[in-house]
Design a protein around this motif. Structure first.
Motif, PDB file in Angstrom:
ATOM      1  N   ARG A   1       2.138 -66.727  27.063  1.00 40.41           N
ATOM      2  CA  ARG A   1       3.583 -66.476  27.202  1.00 40.41           C
ATOM      3  C   ARG A   1       3.847 -65.020  27.601  1.00 40.41           C
ATOM      4  N   VAL A   2       3.033 -64.105  27.080  1.00 39.98           N
ATOM      5  CA  VAL A   2       3.200 -62.693  27.440  1.00 39.98           C
ATOM      6  C   VAL A   2       2.904 -62.479  28.920  1.00 39.98           C
ATOM      7  N   LYS A   3       1.894 -63.177  29.435  1.00 41.07           N
ATOM      8  CA  LYS A   3       1.553 -63.021  30.847  1.00 41.07           C
ATOM      9  C   LYS A   3       2.648 -63.557  31.766  1.00 41.07           C
ATOM     10  N   SER A   4       3.415 -64.573  31.304  1.00 48.47           N
ATOM     11  CA  SER A   4       4.482 -65.149  32.136  1.00 48.47           C
ATOM     12  C   SER A   4       5.720 -64.271  32.228  1.00 48.47           C
ATOM     13  N   LEU A   5       5.752 -63.152  31.500  1.00 51.96           N
ATOM     14  CA  LEU A   5       6.913 -62.252  31.514  1.00 51.96           C
ATOM     15  C   LEU A   5       6.823 -61.200  32.615  1.00 51.96           C
ATOM     16  N   ALA A   6       5.881 -61.305  33.535  1.00 53.28           N
ATOM     17  CA  ALA A   6       5.698 -60.272  34.560  1.00 53.28           C
ATOM     18  C   ALA A   6       6.900 -60.185  35.492  1.00 53.28           C
ATOM     19  N   SER A   7       7.446 -61.359  35.949  1.00 52.32           N
ATOM     20  CA  SER A   7       8.602 -61.332  36.855  1.00 52.32           C
ATOM     21  C   SER A   7       9.830 -60.747  36.179  1.00 52.32           C
ATOM     22  N   LEU A   8       9.945 -61.012  34.885  1.00 49.62           N
ATOM     23  CA  LEU A   8      11.092 -60.460  34.156  1.00 49.62           C
ATOM     24  C   LEU A   8      10.992 -58.939  34.068  1.00 49.62           C
ATOM     25  N   ASP A   9       9.790 -58.408  34.043  1.00 48.87           N
ATOM     26  CA  ASP A   9       9.604 -56.956  34.009  1.00 48.87           C
ATOM     27  C   ASP A   9      10.115 -56.298  35.283  1.00 48.87           C
ATOM     28  N   ASP A  10       9.908 -56.964  36.439  1.00 45.73           N
ATOM     29  CA  ASP A  10      10.397 -56.394  37.704  1.00 45.73           C
ATOM     30  C   ASP A  10      11.911 -56.270  37.705  1.00 45.73           C
ATOM     31  N   MET A  11      12.605 -57.299  37.196  1.00 43.97           N
ATOM     32  CA  MET A  11      14.074 -57.235  37.148  1.00 43.97           C
ATOM     33  C   MET A  11      14.548 -56.140  36.202  1.00 43.97           C
ATOM     34  N   HIS A  12      13.835 -55.932  35.082  1.00 49.79           N
ATOM     35  CA  HIS A  12      14.207 -54.860  34.161  1.00 49.79           C
ATOM     36  C   HIS A  12      14.005 -53.498  34.814  1.00 49.79           C
ATOM     37  N   SER A  13      12.960 -53.360  35.629  1.00 47.96           N
ATOM     38  CA  SER A  13      12.732 -52.089  36.323  1.00 47.96           C
ATOM     39  C   SER A  13      13.841 -51.814  37.324  1.00 47.96           C
ATOM     40  N   LYS A  14      14.263 -52.844  38.060  1.00 48.86           N
ATOM     41  CA  LYS A  14      15.361 -52.689  39.015  1.00 48.86           C
ATOM     42  C   LYS A  14      16.653 -52.309  38.296  1.00 48.86           C
ATOM     43  N   LEU A  15      16.896 -52.918  37.140  1.00 47.86           N
ATOM     44  CA  LEU A  15      18.103 -52.611  36.371  1.00 47.86           C
ATOM     45  C   LEU A  15      18.094 -51.148  35.914  1.00 47.86           C
ATOM     46  N   GLU A  16      16.948 -50.636  35.450  1.00 47.62           N
ATOM     47  CA  GLU A  16      16.864 -49.244  35.029  1.00 47.62           C
ATOM     48  C   GLU A  16      17.111 -48.290  36.199  1.00 47.62           C
ATOM     49  N   GLU A  17      16.635 -48.648  37.387  1.00 44.81           N
ATOM     50  CA  GLU A  17      16.858 -47.799  38.575  1.00 44.81           C
ATOM     51  C   GLU A  17      18.351 -47.741  38.918  1.00 44.81           C
ATOM     52  N   LEU A  18      19.049 -48.868  38.848  1.00 46.73           N
ATOM     53  CA  LEU A  18      20.491 -48.881  39.144  1.00 46.73           C
ATOM     54  C   LEU A  18      21.270 -48.080  38.105  1.00 46.73           C
ATOM     55  N   LYS A  19      20.845 -48.137  36.848  1.00 44.09           N
ATOM     56  CA  LYS A  19      21.533 -47.358  35.814  1.00 44.09           C
ATOM     57  C   LYS A  19      21.369 -45.855  36.071  1.00 44.09           C
ATOM     58  N   ASN A  20      20.198 -45.431  36.533  1.00 44.52           N
ATOM     59  CA  ASN A  20      19.986 -44.014  36.845  1.00 44.52           C
ATOM     60  C   ASN A  20      20.901 -43.565  37.988  1.00 44.52           C
ATOM     61  N   GLN A  21      21.002 -44.397  39.026  1.00 49.37           N
ATOM     62  CA  GLN A  21      21.882 -44.049  40.144  1.00 49.37           C
ATOM     63  C   GLN A  21      23.347 -44.018  39.694  1.00 49.37           C
ATOM     64  N   MET A  22      23.730 -44.922  38.802  1.00 51.56           N
ATOM     65  CA  MET A  22      25.099 -44.962  38.281  1.00 51.56           C
ATOM     66  C   MET A  22      25.422 -43.669  37.527  1.00 51.56           C
ATOM     67  N   ALA A  23      24.468 -43.163  36.731  1.00 53.78           N
ATOM     68  CA  ALA A  23      24.705 -41.942  35.956  1.00 53.78           C
ATOM     69  C   ALA A  23      24.989 -40.761  36.867  1.00 53.78           C
ATOM     70  N   TRP A  24      24.197 -40.556  37.929  1.00 55.03           N
ATOM     71  CA  TRP A  24      24.397 -39.405  38.810  1.00 55.03           C
ATOM     72  C   TRP A  24      25.569 -39.613  39.770  1.00 55.03           C
ATOM     73  N   ALA A  25      25.960 -40.860  40.007  1.00 52.24           N
ATOM     74  CA  ALA A  25      27.177 -41.105  40.799  1.00 52.24           C
ATOM     75  C   ALA A  25      28.416 -40.622  40.058  1.00 52.24           C
ATOM     76  N   LEU A  26      28.440 -40.807  38.727  1.00 49.35           N
ATOM     77  CA  LEU A  26      29.565 -40.303  37.925  1.00 49.35           C
ATOM     78  C   LEU A  26      29.585 -38.774  37.915  1.00 49.35           C
ATOM     79  N   VAL A  27      28.413 -38.134  37.896  1.00 46.56           N
ATOM     80  CA  VAL A  27      28.353 -36.667  37.937  1.00 46.56           C
ATOM     81  C   VAL A  27      28.908 -36.148  39.255  1.00 46.56           C
ATOM     82  N   ARG A  28      28.616 -36.833  40.350  1.00 46.23           N
ATOM     83  CA  ARG A  28      29.089 -36.401  41.664  1.00 46.23           C
ATOM     84  C   ARG A  28      30.614 -36.426  41.736  1.00 46.23           C
TER      85      ARG A  28
END
Length: 876
Positions: free
Chosen positions: A241-268
């Motif tokens: 079951r742990v091995k089947s969570l690999a695709s879910l990890d990619d979506m979590h990584s994409k979500l973290e990247e969008l949150k970082n861009q959102m933070a600096w967009a507010l600063v701008r």
């Protein structure tokens, strides 16, 4: 094979008898010295009974208290009520109508095998108190009667140390056990009696318990192995079951990247607003600078007026400085006066030391020695203290005075006492003379009339040791300096260069670790310390020379110094009176000039206040603008901090915050849908880690238990082999001693051990040699069976060790002939084992028995009588 084994047994027996004779010459520990009973069973008071160290007889009719003595001995040493065969509970031993019963037993504790002799002394007193409710408490006391412990664990340790076995019938054979053994016709009972007497039964029970524990452990291992397979399957499922969570990890990584861009967009966005506000602030700030220039012009006018006031301040400061310098000179004079007073006291001490050498060791030293002498005459000291140590030594070479004094240090004024009582008395005397100051050191060590062996002292051909350079008449002083300072290992070398050469060369002197030079410098093999002290305080040869050579410029002969001190005091008193007279002569300034200056200052302050009010108005406007700008900057800073927490590295974002927020919402919805299908990620990982940990722990436990069982099996095999050999050896020794005992009566017998069936058969024939046929003991008469039983008990005595033996009514069923023979046999054994104690309780009279020396006979009736037979021992 039997012949060889019997020969080996005889050799071991001779060795054991030799060891026993050696033990008898060394010490006697664990024997009963005395016992007393109070309100025990049906007796109000019995004893105290003092037993001898070897043979003891307690004689008396039935009901006189013989068995009560043995019962009290067993209960007092921790035995159970059922072991005595006199009751099922301890409360049955309390006399009717009384609230408690007391038993006191004294065990000998002498020799090198004594138990904690520094605590208990030469005897251990065991006090037992039994309440009506059946509770018992112990008090273990020393020979002096001081309470040492009240724990039963301490009593068990004492019994184990002395090898006292209360429940062993060979050590303590009660009346009921004796009757049961005499009437017992079963071969199993005899075998159990043999096993219990030799403690083989206890060993067998221990081995049985270990085997049971091993079987329980084996069952536990089997259960764990069954559980281990299920845990392994569960662990592999969680891993998939742990091995089947690999695709879910990619979506979590994409979500973290969008949150970082959102933070600096507010600063701008916040940065653009802050730049607009900052521009307005700069425009208004330029106006404030112009207003500041006008304010500075007015301030310069005020400063010009202030200059005039400052011109008057130097003269005032000059007066203050003059007053301070006069005060400082006065304080210096006071310090000089105190220094002169210290010099005067030192001169007086040195003047006094011309006639009394003791005064060099302190003004109070003569009085202290007089007090010590007076106390010694009154007999208050065991041995008169010696000191000060520096007063008790003489120099062979006075050039080494400073070196010896530096070496000994504080030991020069120290005292030495023989014991701590003298030390306490000397401290009391010192408190009367050194109330606030530092008292001389006191060293406590045993006084000897000869000097310690100094064969390992340093022995240099050119330079003496400190011990060799001193003349010491009292060995106590020499021993003290050897113990405290090691003066036999310290060299005296006058030249510093020579000291460095000798001590720090390739081969320093043997048994020497330091040396002192003539100037008092201290030299080791790897370091060198210079001495700041240039004069001797205690070992100077000529006081006049020391007074005249003192380097202090004011340290002239005593009467001239007194004149200087008096003249200085007169000058100081005159200077103190003239100081204020001198200050009053300074000129005063004009009052009109000071008033005019004050008016100019007040006018300038009025103009300054007018322009300060205008300045405040402009400043308030600036502060309002700055506050607005700071608020914007704070918002920007807060946005940067939040963005840095989310994403430490700043990135250039071209998208708006609105578009990023929309994409984040769509991605969260997609992740939530997939988590509902697969389950929570953290929960899946937690279950996987938990399954892995359970599997690893159980697997490790199974491995450890298997290794433990393997080691336990090997140990049990070795111990069982040794147990079998010991049982066979003790059986052969018992047979040998049994045949020897029967032969003294002309009987022949045979003992057959069946260890497999746990039986012991004894056949005895009271005939002569081989003409008599062997028969079972059941066919013997009562006296013959009692005699055979005594022989069996005596054979067990030979193979079982205990500090004392106690037999109750062993001869009750014997005729006079068998009783006499049995008694002679037991007394012969007792005579050969002087290190062991024997206590025989019998209702028969001992009047016609030949007793060895020493022996003790206690006859019980209405009163206790002591008969001295064959030479009574001092303990009896």
């Amino acid at each position: 094979t039997t012949g060889r084994l019997q020969s080996t047994c005889r050799n071991i027996s001779r060795m054991i008898n030799g060891n026993r004779m050696h033990l008898s010459s060394i010490s006697k520990v664990g024997i009963v010295e005395s016992i007393s009973l109070k309100n025990f069973m049906c007796h109000s008071l019995l004893g105290p009974f003092a037993f001898g160290s070897n043979v003891n007889f307690v004689v008396g009719n039935n009901g006189s208290g013989k068995s009560a003595v043995l019962t009290a001995l067993m209960v007092g040493l921790g035995g159970k009520a059922t072991t005595t065969n006199r009751g099922s509970s301890l409360k049955g031993f309390v006399k009717e109508g009384e609230s408690s019963a007391d038993v006191s037993i004294t065990l000998r504790n002498k020799g090198r095998d004594a138990y904690k002799p520094e605590v208990f002394g030469q005897a251990i007193i065991v006090d037992l108190k039994i309440t009506r409710e059946g509770m018992r408490t112990y008090k273990l006391k020393s020979k002096a009667g001081h309470l040492v412990s009240a724990k039963k664990d301490e009593l068990l340790a004492i019994l184990d140390h002395f090898n006292i076995q209360v429940d062993n019938p060979v050590s303590m054979l009660t009346q009921e056990m004796s009757k049961h053994f005499l009437h017992s016709k079963g071969e199993g009972d005899k075998y159990r009696f043999f096993m219990k007497a030799t403690q083989l039964e206890q060993m067998k029970e221990d081995y049985t318990y270990i085997i049971t524990t091993k079987n329980v452990t084996l069952d536990t291992v089997e259960k764990h192995e069954e559980c281990l397979e299920g845990l392994k399957r569960k662990y592999l499922e969680k891993e998939d079951r742990v091995k089947s969570l690999a695709s879910l990890d990619d979506m979590h990584s994409k979500l973290e990247e969008l949150k970082n861009q959102m933070a600096w967009a507010l600063v701008r966005g916040s940065s653009i607003s802050s730049k607009y506000e900052s521009k307005n602030v700069f425009i208004l700030f330029a106006k404030v600078v112009e207003a500041e220039k006008k304010y500075m012009g007015i301030r310069e006018q005020l400063e010009a007026i202030t200059v005039r006031v400052q011109q008057l301040e130097p003269q005032s400061a000059e007066l203050k400085n003059e007053a301070q310098s006069r005060s400082k000179a006065f304080n210096t004079a006071q310090v000089r006066e105190q220094s002169m007073e210290a010099i005067r006291r030192k001169l007086q001490t040195m003047e006094g030391s011309r006639s009394d050498r003791l005064r060099r060791f302190g003004e109070k030293m003569p009085a202290l020695l007089a007090a010590i002498e007076d106390a010694d005459r009154k007999g208050q000291f065991r041995k008169k203290p010696v000191g000060p140590l520096g007063y008790c030594i003489r120099l062979k070479d006075h050039e080494q005075a400073l070196a010896v004094e530096k070496c000994l240090g504080s030991l020069m004024v120290a005292f030495t006492c023989d014991n701590h009582e003298d030390e306490k008395l000397l401290q009391g005397l010192m408190r009367g003379y050194y109330q606030g100051g530092r008292r001389p050191q006191i060293i406590t060590c045993q006084f000897f009339n000869r000097v310690h062996d100094t064969s390992r002292a340093v022995n240099h051909p050119d330079y003496p040791s400190v011990l060799q350079s001193l003349e010491i008449e009292d060995p106590v002083v020499a021993n003290c300096l050897i113990d405290q300072r090691g003066i036999e290992t310290i060299l005296l070398i006058k030249s510093p260069a020579e000291a460095r050469r000798v001590m720090q060369g390739r081969q320093p002197p043997r048994n020497c670790y330091q040396a002192f030079t003539k100037e008092g410098d201290q030299c080791y093999n790897n370091r060198y310390y210079s001495n700041d002290q240039r004069r001797c305080d205690y070992l100077s040869r000529d006081v006049e020379e020391e007074i005249s050579d003192n380097p202090c410029p004011h340290f002239v002969p005593y009467r001239v110094s007194i004149d200087i001190i008096n003249h200085t005091q007169i000058k100081q008193r005159k200077g103190k009176a003239n100081r204020w007279r001198y200050i009053s002569t300074f000129p005063l300034f004009s009052q009109e000039e000071l008033s005019k200056s004050d008016q100019d200052v007040e006018k300038s302050k009025h103009h300054k206040k007018h322009y300060e009010d205008k300045r405040k108005v402009h400043i308030n406007t600036i502060q309002a603008l700055k506050a607005s700008l700071e608020l914007k900057e704070q918002e920007l800073t807060a946005s940067v901090v939040k963005a840095t927490e989310i994403c430490p590295e700043r990135s250039e974002v071209r998208r708006t915050a609105r578009s990023l927020d929309s994409e984040i919402s769509r991605l969260k919805l997609k992740i939530s849908t997939q988590q509902d299908q697969q389950g929570d990620r953290e929960e899946v990982i937690r279950q996987y880690q938990e399954a892995l940990e359970n599997y690893s722990n159980i697997n490790q436990q199974v491995k450890c238990l298997k290794r433990f069982i393997q080691v336990l099996c090997k140990i049990m095999d070795d111990r069982h082999r040794v147990y079998t050999e010991l049982r066979r050896f003790l059986s052969v020794r018992c047979k040998m001693y049994f045949d020897s005992m029967l032969s003294q009566r002309g009987y022949i017998g045979k003992m057959m051990f069946e260890h497999k069936n746990e039986t012991l058969s004894i056949s005895v024939q009271p005939g002569v040699g081989d003409k008599a046929a062997l028969s079972d003991m059941r066919s013997l008469s009562g006296g013959e069976r009692s005699f055979s039983t005594v022989c069996f008990v005596l054979s067990l005595w030979a193979i079982a060790e205990a500090p004392f033996r106690a037999l109750d009514e062993f001869d009750v069923y014997m005729d006079m002939v068998n009783r006499r023979i049995s008694m002679d046999m037991m007394l012969k054994i007792a005579s050969s084992q002087r290190y062991r104690q024997f206590i025989f309780l019998t209702p028969q009279s001992m009047r016609y028995c030949s007793l060895p020396s020493p022996s003790c006979v206690l006859t019980l009736s209405n009163s206790v009588l002591f008969y001295i037979l064959g030479g009574l021992s001092p303990e009896c």
